[in-house]
Scaffold this motif. Structure first.
Motif, mmCIF file in Angstrom:
data_model
loop_
_atom_site.group_PDB
_atom_site.id
_atom_site.type_symbol
_atom_site.label_atom_id
_atom_site.label_comp_id
_atom_site.label_asym_id
_atom_site.label_seq_id
_atom_site.Cartn_x
_atom_site.Cartn_y
_atom_site.Cartn_z
ATOM 1 N N ASN A 68 0.803 -1.225 0.000
ATOM 2 C CA ASN A 68 0.000 0.000 0.000
ATOM 3 C C ASN A 68 0.837 1.276 0.000
ATOM 4 N N SER A 69 2.148 1.146 -0.025
ATOM 5 C CA SER A 69 3.012 2.331 0.006
ATOM 6 C C SER A 69 3.866 2.413 -1.261
ATOM 7 N N PHE A 70 4.382 3.591 -1.513
ATOM 8 C CA PHE A 70 5.145 3.839 -2.731
ATOM 9 C C PHE A 70 6.613 3.443 -2.580
ATOM 10 N N ILE A 71 7.219 3.104 -3.692
ATOM 11 C CA ILE A 71 8.667 2.884 -3.753
ATOM 12 C C ILE A 71 9.261 4.213 -4.236
ATOM 13 N N PRO A 72 9.796 5.027 -3.350
ATOM 14 C CA PRO A 72 10.250 6.360 -3.765
ATOM 15 C C PRO A 72 11.501 6.311 -4.633
ATOM 16 N N GLU A 73 11.546 7.227 -5.600
ATOM 17 C CA GLU A 73 12.743 7.424 -6.403
ATOM 18 C C GLU A 73 13.555 8.556 -5.787
ATOM 19 N N LEU A 74 14.841 8.594 -6.111
ATOM 20 C CA LEU A 74 15.691 9.702 -5.696
ATOM 21 C C LEU A 74 16.176 10.414 -6.947
ATOM 22 N N TRP A 75 15.849 11.698 -7.034
ATOM 23 C CA TRP A 75 16.262 12.522 -8.167
ATOM 24 C C TRP A 75 17.368 13.460 -7.728
ATOM 25 N N LEU A 76 18.525 13.301 -8.316
ATOM 26 C CA LEU A 76 19.655 14.194 -8.081
ATOM 27 C C LEU A 76 19.560 15.288 -9.147
ATOM 28 N N VAL A 77 19.139 16.469 -8.727
ATOM 29 C CA VAL A 77 18.842 17.549 -9.668
ATOM 30 C C VAL A 77 19.956 18.597 -9.660
ATOM 31 N N GLY A 78 20.491 18.883 -10.834
ATOM 32 C CA GLY A 78 21.585 19.838 -10.948
ATOM 33 C C GLY A 78 22.912 19.099 -10.975
ATOM 34 N N TYR A 79 23.459 18.838 -12.164
ATOM 35 C CA TYR A 79 24.636 17.971 -12.225
ATOM 36 C C TYR A 79 25.923 18.656 -12.670
ATOM 37 N N THR A 80 25.869 19.940 -12.989
ATOM 38 C CA THR A 80 27.071 20.624 -13.470
ATOM 39 C C THR A 80 28.221 20.508 -12.477
ATOM 40 N N GLU A 81 27.936 20.792 -11.192
ATOM 41 C CA GLU A 81 28.987 20.765 -10.171
ATOM 42 C C GLU A 81 29.260 19.356 -9.635
ATOM 43 N N LEU A 82 28.617 18.342 -10.261
ATOM 44 C CA LEU A 82 28.922 16.950 -9.918
ATOM 45 C C LEU A 82 29.993 16.391 -10.841
ATOM 46 N N LYS A 83 30.307 17.168 -11.890
ATOM 47 C CA LYS A 83 31.307 16.726 -12.853
ATOM 48 C C LYS A 83 32.720 16.981 -12.346
ATOM 49 N N LYS A 84 33.700 16.616 -13.135
ATOM 50 C CA LYS A 84 35.103 16.716 -12.753
ATOM 51 C C LYS A 84 35.441 18.098 -12.205
ATOM 52 N N ASN A 85 36.072 18.118 -11.036
ATOM 53 C CA ASN A 85 36.495 19.344 -10.347
ATOM 54 C C ASN A 85 35.343 20.186 -9.813
ATOM 55 N N GLY A 86 34.123 19.673 -9.857
ATOM 56 C CA GLY A 86 32.975 20.404 -9.335
ATOM 57 C C GLY A 86 32.961 20.425 -7.815
ATOM 58 N N ILE A 87 32.266 21.402 -7.254
ATOM 59 C CA ILE A 87 32.211 21.560 -5.797
ATOM 60 C C ILE A 87 31.480 20.402 -5.122
ATOM 61 N N PHE A 88 30.617 19.701 -5.881
ATOM 62 C CA PHE A 88 29.827 18.628 -5.280
ATOM 63 C C PHE A 88 30.378 17.214 -5.542
ATOM 64 N N ILE A 89 31.634 17.125 -5.905
ATOM 65 C CA ILE A 89 32.269 15.815 -6.081
ATOM 66 C C ILE A 89 32.187 14.970 -4.799
ATOM 67 N N PRO A 90 32.432 15.546 -3.601
ATOM 68 C CA PRO A 90 32.314 14.731 -2.379
ATOM 69 C C PRO A 90 30.931 14.119 -2.211
#
Length: 262
Positions: free
Chosen positions: A173-195
């Protein structure tokens, strides 16, 4: 949420709130850096909440149907105002809310069916300002010198644990939630969000180096700001115009995920 999911969420929320209070002890040091980082390209504004806990989490109830966990970048000017202290309430948030309203087939109310989190709760007027804030902190002898990275790793680990626990506790009776990682520019090489990127992947990987089944429910998209998200979806959709929107979202989210994580 079923009772088990509700308890999981409550525990996560309490832990997050307490951790934000700990990080907020660095406010005296953060505020001057947050101000100086924005001087060149941002009109002066009051910094009221240097580290922002999303109070919208307190508005969710045991009756809330959680279908998504959306991860933005970090709190901006509107998010940190004392009257708000909520994530994605500025222009990007309005665009996100409008997108789901315009696409009712997704059956998602952005303010009722979504847990909204960030890669770090540390405020900056623009995400790129985090880079100069991080450099200034690291150059100091302050206990907060690793705050930007530390907060990202904490958020990634705890968010992954929340997501996987909600999935494990789901029933018919409950949902299987998805996780959306929104905004990927700073996830790329040398980005601030690499950690954040690296810690998130590690949290979905077992001791044998194999990703858990919940990893299949993680997707990556462009940010809602400047209509980047909707423009990207529209471009991808043009290749398969008869495909249902949910399939298009899944396909594009997987493409960007491979760009970032593999």
């Amino acid at each position: 949420m079923n009772p088990q999911q509700w308890n999981i969420f409550q525990n996560f929320k309490s832990e997050l709130k307490a951790q934000c209070q700990i990080w907020a002890r660095n406010s005296r040091e953060l505020i001057p850096l947050q101000k100086s980082s924005s001087v060149k390209d941002t009109p002066d504004y009051p910094i009221e909440t240097p580290v922002v806990y999303n109070t919208a989490l307190d508005e969710l109830t045991s009756q809330s149907e959680i279908k998504l966990i959306v991860i933005g970048d970090n709190p901006g000017k509107n998010e940190q105002l004392s009257i708000n202290q909520k994530y994605l309430v500025g222009q990007a948030g309005k665009i996100a809310e409008g997108y789901f309203k315009k696409n009712p087939e997704l059956e998602i109310d952005f303010r009722k069916n979504v847990i909204i989190l960030n890669k770090t709760p540390v405020h900056s007027a623009k995400t790129k300002h985090l880079i100069s804030i991080d450099k200034a902190l690291k150059a100091s002898n302050s206990p907060a010198r690793n705050l930007i990275e530390e907060s990202q790793r904490w958020m990634a680990k705890k968010t992954a644990e929340l997501h996987q626990a909600l999935i494990a506790a789901a029933d018919k009776n409950s949902f299987i939630p998805e996780l959306w990682l929104v905004g990927y520019t700073e996830l790329k090489k040398n980005g601030i969000f690499i950690p954040y990127r690296d810690e998130l992947k590690a949290a979905y990987t077992n001791s044998e180096g194999i990703t858990t089944p919940a990893w299949q429910k993680v997707f990556v998209y462009q940010h809602f700001s400047m209509n980047c998200f909707s423009k990207d979806i529209k471009t991808h959709q043009s290749a398969t115009p008869t495909q249902p929107l949910k399939q298009t979202l899944d396909s594009l989210g997987q493409i960007h995920k491979e760009e970032i994580f593999y």
